[in-house]
Design a protein around this motif. Structure first.
Motif, PDB file in Angstrom:
ATOM      1  N   ARG A   1     -13.295  -7.200   3.662  1.00  0.00           N
ATOM      2  CA  ARG A   1     -12.372  -7.348   2.514  1.00  0.00           C
ATOM      3  C   ARG A   1     -11.082  -6.587   2.822  1.00  0.00           C
ATOM      4  N   VAL A   2     -10.039  -7.368   3.030  1.00  0.00           N
ATOM      5  CA  VAL A   2      -8.770  -6.813   3.508  1.00  0.00           C
ATOM      6  C   VAL A   2      -7.699  -6.840   2.428  1.00  0.00           C
ATOM      7  N   GLY A   3      -6.901  -5.777   2.405  1.00  0.00           N
ATOM      8  CA  GLY A   3      -5.695  -5.772   1.575  1.00  0.00           C
ATOM      9  C   GLY A   3      -4.488  -5.619   2.469  1.00  0.00           C
TER      10      GLY A   3
ATOM     11  N   PHE B   1      -9.317 -12.058   2.025  1.00  0.00           N
ATOM     12  CA  PHE B   1      -8.088 -11.364   1.649  1.00  0.00           C
ATOM     13  C   PHE B   1      -8.126 -11.070   0.151  1.00  0.00           C
ATOM     14  N   ARG B   2      -8.443  -9.813  -0.167  1.00  0.00           N
ATOM     15  CA  ARG B   2      -8.558  -9.410  -1.576  1.00  0.00           C
ATOM     16  C   ARG B   2      -7.182  -9.307  -2.210  1.00  0.00           C
ATOM     17  N   HIS B   3      -6.248  -8.784  -1.416  1.00  0.00           N
ATOM     18  CA  HIS B   3      -4.907  -8.549  -1.951  1.00  0.00           C
ATOM     19  C   HIS B   3      -3.902  -8.755  -0.822  1.00  0.00           C
ATOM     20  N   ALA B   4      -3.155  -9.835  -0.888  1.00  0.00           N
ATOM     21  CA  ALA B   4      -2.141 -10.119   0.137  1.00  0.00           C
ATOM     22  C   ALA B   4      -1.113 -11.048  -0.502  1.00  0.00           C
TER      23      ALA B   4
ATOM     24  N   ILE C   1     -11.745  -2.969  -1.706  1.00  0.00           N
ATOM     25  CA  ILE C   1     -11.114  -3.322  -0.435  1.00  0.00           C
ATOM     26  C   ILE C   1     -11.749  -2.480   0.674  1.00  0.00           C
ATOM     27  N   ASP C   2     -12.154  -3.120   1.757  1.00  0.00           N
ATOM     28  CA  ASP C   2     -12.686  -2.370   2.899  1.00  0.00           C
ATOM     29  C   ASP C   2     -11.545  -1.700   3.662  1.00  0.00           C
ATOM     30  N   VAL C   3     -10.553  -2.498   4.027  1.00  0.00           N
ATOM     31  CA  VAL C   3      -9.429  -1.965   4.795  1.00  0.00           C
ATOM     32  C   VAL C   3      -8.106  -2.395   4.184  1.00  0.00           C
ATOM     33  N   ALA C   4      -7.283  -1.419   3.857  1.00  0.00           N
ATOM     34  CA  ALA C   4      -5.921  -1.710   3.395  1.00  0.00           C
ATOM     35  C   ALA C   4      -4.966  -1.462   4.552  1.00  0.00           C
ATOM     36  N   PHE C   5      -4.189  -2.477   4.892  1.00  0.00           N
ATOM     37  CA  PHE C   5      -3.125  -2.322   5.882  1.00  0.00           C
ATOM     38  C   PHE C   5      -1.826  -2.121   5.108  1.00  0.00           C
TER      39      PHE C   5
ATOM     40  N   ASP D   1       6.246   3.807  -6.134  1.00  0.00           N
ATOM     41  CA  ASP D   1       5.534   3.310  -4.954  1.00  0.00           C
ATOM     42  C   ASP D   1       4.472   4.307  -4.504  1.00  0.00           C
ATOM     43  N   ALA D   2       4.786   5.603  -4.583  1.00  0.00           N
ATOM     44  CA  ALA D   2       3.809   6.627  -4.190  1.00  0.00           C
ATOM     45  C   ALA D   2       2.558   6.520  -5.071  1.00  0.00           C
ATOM     46  N   ASN D   3       2.756   6.303  -6.359  1.00  0.00           N
ATOM     47  CA  ASN D   3       1.610   6.179  -7.265  1.00  0.00           C
ATOM     48  C   ASN D   3       0.801   4.916  -6.965  1.00  0.00           C
ATOM     49  N   TYR D   4       1.509   3.840  -6.652  1.00  0.00           N
ATOM     50  CA  TYR D   4       0.805   2.600  -6.314  1.00  0.00           C
ATOM     51  C   TYR D   4       0.017   2.777  -5.016  1.00  0.00           C
ATOM     52  N   LEU D   5       0.613   3.472  -4.060  1.00  0.00           N
ATOM     53  CA  LEU D   5      -0.092   3.733  -2.793  1.00  0.00           C
ATOM     54  C   LEU D   5      -1.364   4.544  -3.048  1.00  0.00           C
ATOM     55  N   LYS D   6      -1.295   5.500  -3.959  1.00  0.00           N
ATOM     56  CA  LYS D   6      -2.491   6.292  -4.294  1.00  0.00           C
ATOM     57  C   LYS D   6      -3.570   5.400  -4.911  1.00  0.00           C
ATOM     58  N   GLU D   7      -3.128   4.447  -5.711  1.00  0.00           N
ATOM     59  CA  GLU D   7      -4.080   3.505  -6.329  1.00  0.00           C
ATOM     60  C   GLU D   7      -4.740   2.639  -5.248  1.00  0.00           C
ATOM     61  N   ILE D   8      -3.944   2.209  -4.284  1.00  0.00           N
ATOM     62  CA  ILE D   8      -4.496   1.427  -3.162  1.00  0.00           C
ATOM     63  C   ILE D   8      -5.545   2.266  -2.438  1.00  0.00           C
ATOM     64  N   ARG D   9      -5.195   3.527  -2.166  1.00  0.00           N
ATOM     65  CA  ARG D   9      -6.122   4.427  -1.467  1.00  0.00           C
ATOM     66  C   ARG D   9      -7.441   4.568  -2.232  1.00  0.00           C
ATOM     67  N   GLU D  10      -7.355   4.713  -3.531  1.00  0.00           N
ATOM     68  CA  GLU D  10      -8.564   4.885  -4.347  1.00  0.00           C
ATOM     69  C   GLU D  10      -9.468   3.666  -4.307  1.00  0.00           C
ATOM     70  N   ASN D  11      -8.881   2.518  -4.034  1.00  0.00           N
ATOM     71  CA  ASN D  11      -9.645   1.269  -4.066  1.00  0.00           C
ATOM     72  C   ASN D  11      -9.957   0.710  -2.686  1.00  0.00           C
TER      73      ASN D  11
END
Ligand code: SF4
Length: 162
Positions: A7-9, A40-43, A55-59, A69-79
């Motif tokens: 599962r890729v983002g 592709f979970r999120h692309a 998400i297994d791996v977020a690129f 953007d920093a807050n959104y990146l943290k949300e990506i990291r959490e998921n």
């Protein structure tokens, strides 16, 4: 193949999105294979309906230039179980971060733009905001290193045999 997919983002922040272009070009050769192995979970570059969960791996491409953007990146990291920074902007902040090194006079000159576009004082690389599990260097990202990292993830998550 037992149907398990990686599962890729795929996410872009401030940048010219050339690593995304490299990724799209790689589909000329790899789409049939990736269809069987990747969900592709999120692309946003590929589809309209995206899911920011499991998400297994977020690129992550691009530099981080504001708090939103920093807050959104943290949300990506959490998921995401893994997060891999792709391309120089994400890995080093440069060239997007050139303004960090401007002299004070030049910084003063661009201050109205910083305010107008609600930008942070400093441009940050991805690892200054969240924990990063891997980095793909290059401007844009180097294809062989990306393909090797992707293959490593497919093995690590049991999608293909190690
Ligand atoms: S690393 Fe280079 S190619 Fe990639 S987004 Fe930044 S400037 Fe563009």
């Amino acid at each position: 193949m037992g149907g398990k997919k990686l599962r890729v983002g795929w996410f872009s922040f401030t940048c010219c999105e050339d690593s995304t272009m490299v990724f799209i070009e790689l589909m000329n050769d790899h789409l049939d294979e990736w269809r069987k192995l990747i969900e592709f979970r999120h692309a946003r570059v590929l589809k309209k309906n995206n899911t920011l969960s499991d998400i297994d791996v977020a690129f992550v491409e691009g530099a981080i230039t504001n708090d939103k953007d920093a807050n959104y990146l943290k949300e990506i990291r959490e998921n995401s179980k893994k997060l891999i920074a792709i391309g120089a902007c994400a890995v080093t902040g440069m060239p997007a971060a050139q303004r960090n090194n401007f002299d004070q006079e030049t910084k003063n000159e661009i201050q109205f733009l910083i305010k107008r576009f609600d930008q942070a004082d400093r441009v940050r690389k991805v690892s200054e905001v969240v924990k990063v599990d891997g980095e793909i260097p290059g401007c844009p990202m180097e294809e062989p290193i990306f393909l090797s990292a992707l293959q490593g993830c497919l093995k690590e998550f049991g999608v293909v045999n190690a």
